[in-house]
Design a protein around this motif. Structure first.
Motif, PDB file in Angstrom:
ATOM      1  N   ALA A 134     -10.804 -18.376 -26.673  1.00  0.00           N
ATOM      2  CA  ALA A 134     -10.168 -18.205 -27.982  1.00  0.00           C
ATOM      3  C   ALA A 134     -10.386 -19.439 -28.847  1.00  0.00           C
ATOM      4  N   SER A 135     -10.270 -20.626 -28.246  1.00  0.00           N
ATOM      5  CA  SER A 135     -10.460 -21.870 -28.996  1.00  0.00           C
ATOM      6  C   SER A 135     -11.877 -21.983 -29.537  1.00  0.00           C
ATOM      7  N   LEU A 136     -12.867 -21.583 -28.735  1.00  0.00           N
ATOM      8  CA  LEU A 136     -14.261 -21.629 -29.181  1.00  0.00           C
ATOM      9  C   LEU A 136     -14.506 -20.671 -30.337  1.00  0.00           C
ATOM     10  N   ILE A 137     -13.927 -19.490 -30.237  1.00  0.00           N
ATOM     11  CA  ILE A 137     -14.085 -18.507 -31.323  1.00  0.00           C
ATOM     12  C   ILE A 137     -13.448 -19.023 -32.603  1.00  0.00           C
ATOM     13  N   PHE A 138     -12.218 -19.530 -32.480  1.00  0.00           N
ATOM     14  CA  PHE A 138     -11.534 -20.055 -33.658  1.00  0.00           C
ATOM     15  C   PHE A 138     -12.294 -21.232 -34.268  1.00  0.00           C
ATOM     16  N   PHE A 139     -12.844 -22.091 -33.410  1.00  0.00           N
ATOM     17  CA  PHE A 139     -13.597 -23.246 -33.913  1.00  0.00           C
ATOM     18  C   PHE A 139     -14.825 -22.784 -34.687  1.00  0.00           C
ATOM     19  N   PHE A 140     -15.533 -21.790 -34.164  1.00  0.00           N
ATOM     20  CA  PHE A 140     -16.721 -21.265 -34.846  1.00  0.00           C
ATOM     21  C   PHE A 140     -16.351 -20.712 -36.216  1.00  0.00           C
ATOM     22  N   VAL A 141     -15.279 -19.921 -36.266  1.00  0.00           N
ATOM     23  CA  VAL A 141     -14.840 -19.330 -37.529  1.00  0.00           C
ATOM     24  C   VAL A 141     -14.438 -20.415 -38.519  1.00  0.00           C
ATOM     25  N   GLU A 142     -13.647 -21.382 -38.046  1.00  0.00           N
ATOM     26  CA  GLU A 142     -13.172 -22.435 -38.933  1.00  0.00           C
ATOM     27  C   GLU A 142     -14.327 -23.304 -39.429  1.00  0.00           C
ATOM     28  N   PHE A 143     -15.288 -23.564 -38.584  1.00  0.00           N
ATOM     29  CA  PHE A 143     -16.424 -24.399 -38.976  1.00  0.00           C
ATOM     30  C   PHE A 143     -17.183 -23.780 -40.144  1.00  0.00           C
ATOM     31  N   SER A 168      -5.492 -19.837 -13.970  1.00  0.00           N
ATOM     32  CA  SER A 168      -6.882 -20.027 -14.382  1.00  0.00           C
ATOM     33  C   SER A 168      -7.303 -18.997 -15.424  1.00  0.00           C
ATOM     34  N   ARG A 169      -6.775 -17.765 -15.305  1.00  0.00           N
ATOM     35  CA  ARG A 169      -7.100 -16.722 -16.273  1.00  0.00           C
ATOM     36  C   ARG A 169      -6.637 -17.110 -17.667  1.00  0.00           C
ATOM     37  N   TRP A 170      -5.431 -17.694 -17.742  1.00  0.00           N
ATOM     38  CA  TRP A 170      -4.912 -18.122 -19.039  1.00  0.00           C
ATOM     39  C   TRP A 170      -5.723 -19.282 -19.604  1.00  0.00           C
ATOM     40  N   ILE A 171      -6.173 -20.180 -18.737  1.00  0.00           N
ATOM     41  CA  ILE A 171      -6.973 -21.319 -19.202  1.00  0.00           C
ATOM     42  C   ILE A 171      -8.308 -20.842 -19.761  1.00  0.00           C
ATOM     43  N   ILE A 172      -8.940 -19.897 -19.057  1.00  0.00           N
ATOM     44  CA  ILE A 172     -10.210 -19.346 -19.537  1.00  0.00           C
ATOM     45  C   ILE A 172     -10.017 -18.636 -20.876  1.00  0.00           C
ATOM     46  N   THR A 173      -8.934 -17.864 -20.975  1.00  0.00           N
ATOM     47  CA  THR A 173      -8.623 -17.176 -22.240  1.00  0.00           C
ATOM     48  C   THR A 173      -8.428 -18.171 -23.368  1.00  0.00           C
ATOM     49  N   LEU A 174      -7.702 -19.253 -23.073  1.00  0.00           N
ATOM     50  CA  LEU A 174      -7.455 -20.280 -24.083  1.00  0.00           C
ATOM     51  C   LEU A 174      -8.764 -20.934 -24.535  1.00  0.00           C
ATOM     52  N   ILE A 175      -9.647 -21.225 -23.599  1.00  0.00           N
ATOM     53  CA  ILE A 175     -10.924 -21.868 -23.932  1.00  0.00           C
ATOM     54  C   ILE A 175     -11.780 -20.952 -24.800  1.00  0.00           C
ATOM     55  N   TYR A 232       1.395 -22.005 -28.890  1.00  0.00           N
ATOM     56  CA  TYR A 232       2.702 -22.414 -28.373  1.00  0.00           C
ATOM     57  C   TYR A 232       3.594 -21.192 -28.158  1.00  0.00           C
ATOM     58  N   THR A 233       3.611 -20.296 -29.140  1.00  0.00           N
ATOM     59  CA  THR A 233       4.457 -19.100 -29.047  1.00  0.00           C
ATOM     60  C   THR A 233       4.013 -18.198 -27.908  1.00  0.00           C
ATOM     61  N   VAL A 234       2.703 -17.993 -27.787  1.00  0.00           N
ATOM     62  CA  VAL A 234       2.178 -17.109 -26.744  1.00  0.00           C
ATOM     63  C   VAL A 234       2.495 -17.647 -25.351  1.00  0.00           C
ATOM     64  N   PHE A 235       2.325 -18.954 -25.154  1.00  0.00           N
ATOM     65  CA  PHE A 235       2.458 -19.520 -23.810  1.00  0.00           C
ATOM     66  C   PHE A 235       3.893 -19.923 -23.448  1.00  0.00           C
ATOM     67  N   THR A 236       4.793 -19.930 -24.416  1.00  0.00           N
ATOM     68  CA  THR A 236       6.179 -20.309 -24.113  1.00  0.00           C
ATOM     69  C   THR A 236       7.147 -19.135 -24.170  1.00  0.00           C
ATOM     70  N   THR A 237       6.705 -17.987 -24.684  1.00  0.00           N
ATOM     71  CA  THR A 237       7.583 -16.827 -24.747  1.00  0.00           C
ATOM     72  C   THR A 237       7.569 -16.105 -23.407  1.00  0.00           C
ATOM     73  N   PRO A 238       8.699 -16.027 -22.712  1.00  0.00           N
ATOM     74  CA  PRO A 238       8.721 -15.347 -21.405  1.00  0.00           C
ATOM     75  C   PRO A 238       8.453 -13.858 -21.552  1.00  0.00           C
ATOM     76  N   ARG A 239       7.831 -13.275 -20.570  1.00  0.00           N
ATOM     77  CA  ARG A 239       7.519 -11.848 -20.611  1.00  0.00           C
ATOM     78  C   ARG A 239       8.783 -10.991 -20.672  1.00  0.00           C
ATOM     79  N   SER A 240       9.877 -11.539 -20.186  1.00  0.00           N
ATOM     80  CA  SER A 240      11.131 -10.790 -20.213  1.00  0.00           C
ATOM     81  C   SER A 240      11.703 -10.675 -21.624  1.00  0.00           C
ATOM     82  N   ALA A 241      11.217 -11.509 -22.538  1.00  0.00           N
ATOM     83  CA  ALA A 241      11.716 -11.477 -23.915  1.00  0.00           C
ATOM     84  C   ALA A 241      11.054 -10.398 -24.745  1.00  0.00           C
TER      85      ALA A 241
END
Length: 411
Positions: free
Chosen positions: A11-20, A2-9, A52-61
């Motif tokens: 971040a997406s809102l901030i990026f949308f505001f900037v892009e708009f 849930s923490r990652w989902i909230i972070t994603l939401i 994609y990179t953030v959510f698919t890169t394992p922490r061990s990498a």
């Protein structure tokens, strides 16, 4: 999760505001639909690649090169758009204020379309400056090595060491390198200084010892007639990735320490060494990492056990916050401290000798260059390598050369 989902939401809102708001500037300047679609597609590709990179890169990498470039290209396009947002959003605020004022006055509001177009062109022109700077920083700036030279005088420097030259290198971060020819150029530049001593102040890797495998043959060619000495940095402890076991982390840490003798460096782990010349001596003191908010393994008392207060001392400690909180007022008197760690955040504005600024200065009181308090000096090296952002903008990779002189006037 849930923490990652909230972070994603968020971040997406901030990026949308900037892009708009950034897109409003483009729409005002051009009606060409192909330019608009290219703008949109590039933005989507950058953000999709980042998430994609953030959510698919394992922490061990750890921090992979793919992660670094995802961050790099995001910043390259995002920061110029922040310039557009500041101007376009600011202009909208002015419009609202003028609208409110006009509702309470008898006057008529003048058409603002021409002003909107002028501001859009101005905003795009200003945004081009950081865009070009960040592109240069990624392509060339990360290898734009600069030699900075200082001459420091001390009344209690032993006469035999009058004129001693020290080259300081810091923050190699070998796991980030991609171009062996460019790195070799930097190493050759170090050797061209022909200093008596080379001191390395930590962070030889990002996380894993294996990151240095392809670079040992490059750095082992560093030359200094009176010796090469080093200390560890916060990244050398492997604290920033997830290990399969405590044993794996322990083995990696030992492997990191084993790198230093492989490239001819004497790694000082809360230890000291004396340089002797004509019956006189000075001390090279090296502590493990000590940083405010980071690993605090360094032990000054252990490192100086058996030394005299009157000994002339050069202290290597990776994090400059150690000097600020523990070293500069220490009665044992550390004449010269050498640190790194900050990288100057790898971005800022600097006119040597006149002006320097970086967001790093809001975190570290001593963040780049030479500082003097209580008659004691610290030099904060901006780093040889780079980390997180795969480039440097205005704050270039540094090789420091310091010459020690006997202050005969005040001896």
């Amino acid at each position: 999760m849930s923490r990652w989902i909230i972070t994603l939401i968020i971040a997406s809102l901030i990026f949308f505001f900037v892009e708009f708001y950034a897109f409003q500037a483009l729409k005002t300047v051009t009606k060409n639909k192909y330019i608009k679609w290219i703008w949109i597609i590039v933005a989507v590709v950058i953000y999709v690649n980042l998430f994609y990179t953030v959510f698919t890169t394992p922490r061990s990498a750890g921090q992979t090169k793919g992660f670094q470039f995802a961050i790099g290209f995001m910043l390259t396009f995002l920061i110029p758009k922040l310039v557009l947002v500041a101007i376009m959003f600011g202009e909208d605020v002015v419009r609202v204020i003028q609208k409110i004022v006009s509702n309470f006055s008898s006057g008529e509001t003048k058409p603002l379309a021409s002003r909107r177009q002028f501001l859009s062109k101005l905003a795009l022109g200003l945004a081009a400056i950081p865009f070009a700077s960040f592109l240069y920083g990624i392509i060339q700036g990360r290898y734009n090595y600069k030699v900075l030279k200082y001459q420091l005088s001390f009344k209690d420097l032993p006469e035999a060491f009058d004129g001693l030259t020290i080259t300081q290198v810091s923050d190699i971060h070998s796991g980030s390198f991609t171009n062996k020819e460019k790195v070799q150029y930097g190493v050759d530049m170090i050797n061209k200084q022909k200093s008596d001593v080379i001191l390395f102040t930590g962070d030889i890797v990002n996380n894993k010892a294996e990151e240095m495998d392809d670079w040992i043959d490059v750095f082992k060619n560093l030359e200094a007639p009176l010796g090469k000495f080093s200390v560890l940095g916060n990244h050398d402890y492997g604290d920033y990735i997830q290990w399969n076991s405590k044993e794996d982390k322990k083995n990696n840490f030992q492997a990191v320490k084993d790198i230093h003798p492989k490239i001819g460096f004497d790694l000082l782990l809360d230890e000291h060494r004396y340089l002797e010349k004509n019956g006189e001596k000075i001390a090279i003191v090296g502590v493990e990492n000590w940083g405010k908010g980071f690993n605090q393994s360094g032990d000054l008392k252990k490192a100086t056990a058996g030394m005299e207060k009157e000994d002339f001392k050069i202290l290597m400690t990776h994090d400059p916050s150690h000097w600020e909180y523990k070293v500069k007022k220490d009665d044992f008197n550390y004449h010269l401290t050498l640190s790194g760690h900050t990288h100057g955040l790898q971005m800022g504005i600097e006119i040597p000798g006149f002006f320097k600024w970086s967001p790093s200065q809001y975190v570290y009181k001593q963040w780049a260059g030479l500082y003097n308090e209580f008659g004691r000096f610290i030099n904060v090296n901006r780093g040889f390598g780079y980390h997180a952002f795969p480039g440097r903008v205005g704050i270039w990779p540094e090789i420091t050369v310091i010459e020690l002189k006997k202050d005969v006037k005040h001896a």
